[in-house]
Design an enzyme around this catalytic site. Structure first.
Site, short mmCIF file in Angstrom:
data_model
loop_
_atom_site.label_atom_id
_atom_site.label_comp_id
_atom_site.label_asym_id
_atom_site.label_seq_id
_atom_site.Cartn_x
_atom_site.Cartn_y
_atom_site.Cartn_z
N ASP A 1 -1.07 8.88 -11.72
CA ASP A 1 -1.05 7.89 -12.68
C ASP A 1 0.46 7.54 -13.22
O ASP A 1 0.75 6.52 -13.25
CB ASP A 1 -1.65 8.29 -13.84
CG ASP A 1 -3.52 7.98 -13.65
OD1 ASP A 1 -3.96 8.71 -14.57
OD2 ASP A 1 -3.63 7.64 -12.57
N HIS B 1 -4.25 14.04 -10.49
CA HIS B 1 -4.55 12.63 -10.55
C HIS B 1 -3.59 12.23 -11.83
O HIS B 1 -3.20 11.12 -12.14
CB HIS B 1 -5.80 12.26 -11.05
CG HIS B 1 -6.91 12.34 -9.85
ND1 HIS B 1 -6.75 11.21 -8.98
CD2 HIS B 1 -7.69 13.41 -9.32
CE1 HIS B 1 -7.88 11.45 -7.88
NE2 HIS B 1 -8.23 12.62 -8.11
N GLU C 1 -4.42 2.43 -5.04
CA GLU C 1 -3.00 2.31 -4.47
C GLU C 1 -2.46 1.16 -3.86
O GLU C 1 -1.28 0.98 -3.43
CB GLU C 1 -2.29 3.53 -3.65
CG GLU C 1 -2.89 3.42 -2.10
CD GLU C 1 -4.43 4.07 -2.13
OE1 GLU C 1 -4.85 4.31 -0.80
OE2 GLU C 1 -5.15 4.31 -3.10
N ASP D 1 0.96 -1.22 0.03
CA ASP D 1 -0.08 0.04 0.02
C ASP D 1 1.05 1.21 0.01
O ASP D 1 1.70 1.59 1.02
CB ASP D 1 -0.79 0.05 1.23
CG ASP D 1 -1.99 1.03 1.17
OD1 ASP D 1 -1.63 2.29 1.46
OD2 ASP D 1 -2.79 0.85 0.40
N ASN E 1 -2.52 12.76 -4.75
CA ASN E 1 -3.32 13.00 -5.83
C ASN E 1 -3.93 14.40 -5.44
O ASN E 1 -3.99 15.13 -6.35
CB ASN E 1 -4.30 11.95 -5.70
CG ASN E 1 -4.14 10.92 -6.66
OD1 ASN E 1 -3.25 10.89 -7.46
ND2 ASN E 1 -4.79 9.63 -6.35
#
Length: 552
Positions: free
Chosen positions: A445, A441, A472, A428, A436
């Protein structure tokens, strides 16, 4: 009787023409091709040989000149003080016949002869000669044209010279004489073995060397022929151009000539008599005539045989008609051998066979095309199904397996009895929601792709499976891996993620980190979900313990 005579006459004439005409045409073409190939080979050999010999002569003269130049540097104290060195040079370079030293006025002060002859020290020998003026005025070595000095013998020689200097002051010069025979011996022998002739002309169009088969004399003027060859002589960077000339050879026969211009300005020509091309042509023409004679005899023998097999041919044709049924094979080769009187019948049979074979070929072609179309469509469909299956199991952003693909891999490994032991890593990304919110975003990515690449670089085993079940969160399925090995891999993943140096300003360390939970299959696990649950619990402990760490 007339029909029989017509049959024999036409068969004999046709067979003779069919046998002899191709042989004559093919033989003539072969003679021309062989002559053309011999011509190209001869000109190519002449070109290579004349360039090679020119290079050898140039290199030989440069090596002799280098020795004289080195000696001139060692006697720079003044002419006449190092006669022993001159004698030693003659001993070390046997191609030289004599060497002399002149002072600044061109007077000979020292002279040594390789044959031990006593030679006069001529006064003013160098004054006015180009080798001396070049050494005196330009301080440069020089290769002379061919010359003959009666006071020193009857040999035709060429000379290599070098200036004697004291600083920038001219003190004199050295001149070594090399007989033309020594200079050209190797090249002349090589040309003689190929039955070629050599002609070497200096810068003044005088003959340095001429083979015995040529009309030129050493020291004589090469005349218009020499000047013509000099105008077309190739240099090292230009291709040669072969010439066909008469008047070079003593027997006045035409010859092929290749000429090159040497580095010192001389012109070297290699001459091959044209007769070398014609001699093998004569033997091949005789062989062709013998072949035609044998062909004619064979044609007559075959013709006699045809008389005997004519009756049997008619019987065979009738038997073929009686035995012919739909779908049978037609022997077209056998029909082509029938006499002309039977050709109409043979043509009818052949036409029927052609039609049947054409129809069958068309049917086969249509079937083949249909099969090809079916095969192509089947392959395209299979490829599309494979691509859809792969897309349904792969995460489009990171290229890892998605949740569905990961579950299929887990089920497959769990049911494999050879996959003991088994470990799972639950990953994680720490504070990814903050990432983010902070960077957007799109950058998130990019960070996910970089994170996936860092994880892959830490997995050394080919069987390890990386997946992104969602967001994530990532998982690693590690078949045949113990808990200790999985912990080592998890620590490598943590280190590689940190080394990837993905900036994250909203974290304590200023860069992206990961928390990892590790679990291995135990004896009481009923299914893979139990293993995945323990990995998630270990991940929770890692995150609760401060993140950026591994927990089991």
């Amino acid at each position: 009787m007339n029909a029989v005579w017509s049959l024999r006459r036409r068969l004999g004439l046709g067979l003779t023409v069919a046998a002899l005409l191709p042989a004559i045409l093919f033989g003539s073409a072969l003679l021309w091709v062989q002559w053309h190939r011999d011509y190209q080979n001869l000109t190519a050999s002449l070109d290579a040989s004349v360039r090679l010999n020119a290079g050898l002569i140039d290199d030989f003269l440069e090596s002799q000149q280098a020795a004289v130049r080195l000696l001139a540097e060692n006697v720079s104290e003044g002419p006449g003080q190092d006669g022993t060195k001159l004698a030693n040079l003659l001993h070390a370079y046997p191609a030289m016949i004599r060497i002399l030293m002149v002072d600044a006025e061109g007077d000979v002060v020292t002279i040594h002869d390789a044959r031990g002859r006593e030679l006069p020290k001529l006064s003013g020998l160098g004054s006015g000669e180009e080798w001396f003026t070049t050494a005196r005025d330009r301080f440069r070595p020089y290769v002379t044209n061919v010359y003959h000095r009666p006071a020193y013998g009857s040999e035709a020689v060429v000379g290599v010279s070098a200036p004697i200097l004291s600083g920038r002051e001219f003190k004199g010069a050295l001149l070594a004489a090399i007989p033309v025979e020594s200079l050209m011996r190797q090249s002349a022998e090589s040309a003689a073995r190929s039955r070629w002739d050599l002609l070497l002309v200096d810068r003044d169009n005088r003959v340095i060397f001429a083979s015995h088969g040529l009309r030129f004399d050493v020291l004589g003027d090469a005349g218009d022929t020499g000047r013509a060859l000099g105008r077309v002589a190739a240099t090292a960077d230009r291709p040669t151009r072969e010439l066909e000339l008469s008047g070079l050879l003593k027997d006045d026969a035409p010859a092929l000539v290749e000429a090159v211009r040497m580095r010192n300005g001389w012109m070297l020509a290699l001459i091959a008599p044209r007769q070398q091309l014609l001699a093998p042509l004569y033997s091949r023409a005789v062989l062709l005539a013998a072949l035609l004679a044998v062909t004619l005899l064979c044609a007559m023998a075959v013709l006699g045989l045809q008389w005997r097999i004519l009756g049997r041919s008619i019987d065979a044709l009738l038997q073929g008609l009686r035995g012919y049924v739909l779908g049978g094979q037609i022997n077209a080769r056998g029909l082509s051998r029938l006499p002309g009187e039977l050709k109409p019948l043979a043509h009818g049979i052949e036409e029927l066979g052609v039609r049947m074979n054409t129809a069958f070929a068309q049917v086969q072609q249509v079937l083949g095309e249909r099969e090809q179309v079916i095969a192509e469509r089947t392959e395209s469909l299979n490829q599309a199904v494979s691509e859809l299956s792969l897309q349904s199991r792969t995460d489009a952003l990171t290229g890892t397996l998605n949740y569905r693909g990961f579950r299929e891999a887990c089920d497959q490994v769990w049911d494999d009895p050879d996959s003991q032991p088994l470990a799972v890593l639950a990953l994680d990304i720490d504070h990814f929601k903050r990432y983010n919110d902070l960077y957007g975003h799109a950058e998130g990515d990019v960070a996910l792709r970089r994170f996936a690449g860092a994880v892959r670089s830490a997995l050394f085993r080919s069987g390890d499976v990386l997946a992104r079940p969602g967001g994530e969160e990532f998982s690693v399925l590690m078949p045949d891996c113990s808990l200790r090995q999985a912990m080592q891999a998890a620590n490598r993943v943590c280190a590689r993620v940190r080394e990837a140096d993905i900036s994250h300003d909203d974290t304590p360390g200023g860069r992206m980190t990961v928390s990892i939970g590790v679990a291995a299959r135990e004896q009481g696990d009923a299914d893979v979900d139990a293993l995945l649950k323990r990995a998630d619990e270990a991940l929770y402990r890692a995150k609760s313990g401060g993140r950026n760490q591994v927990s089991a």
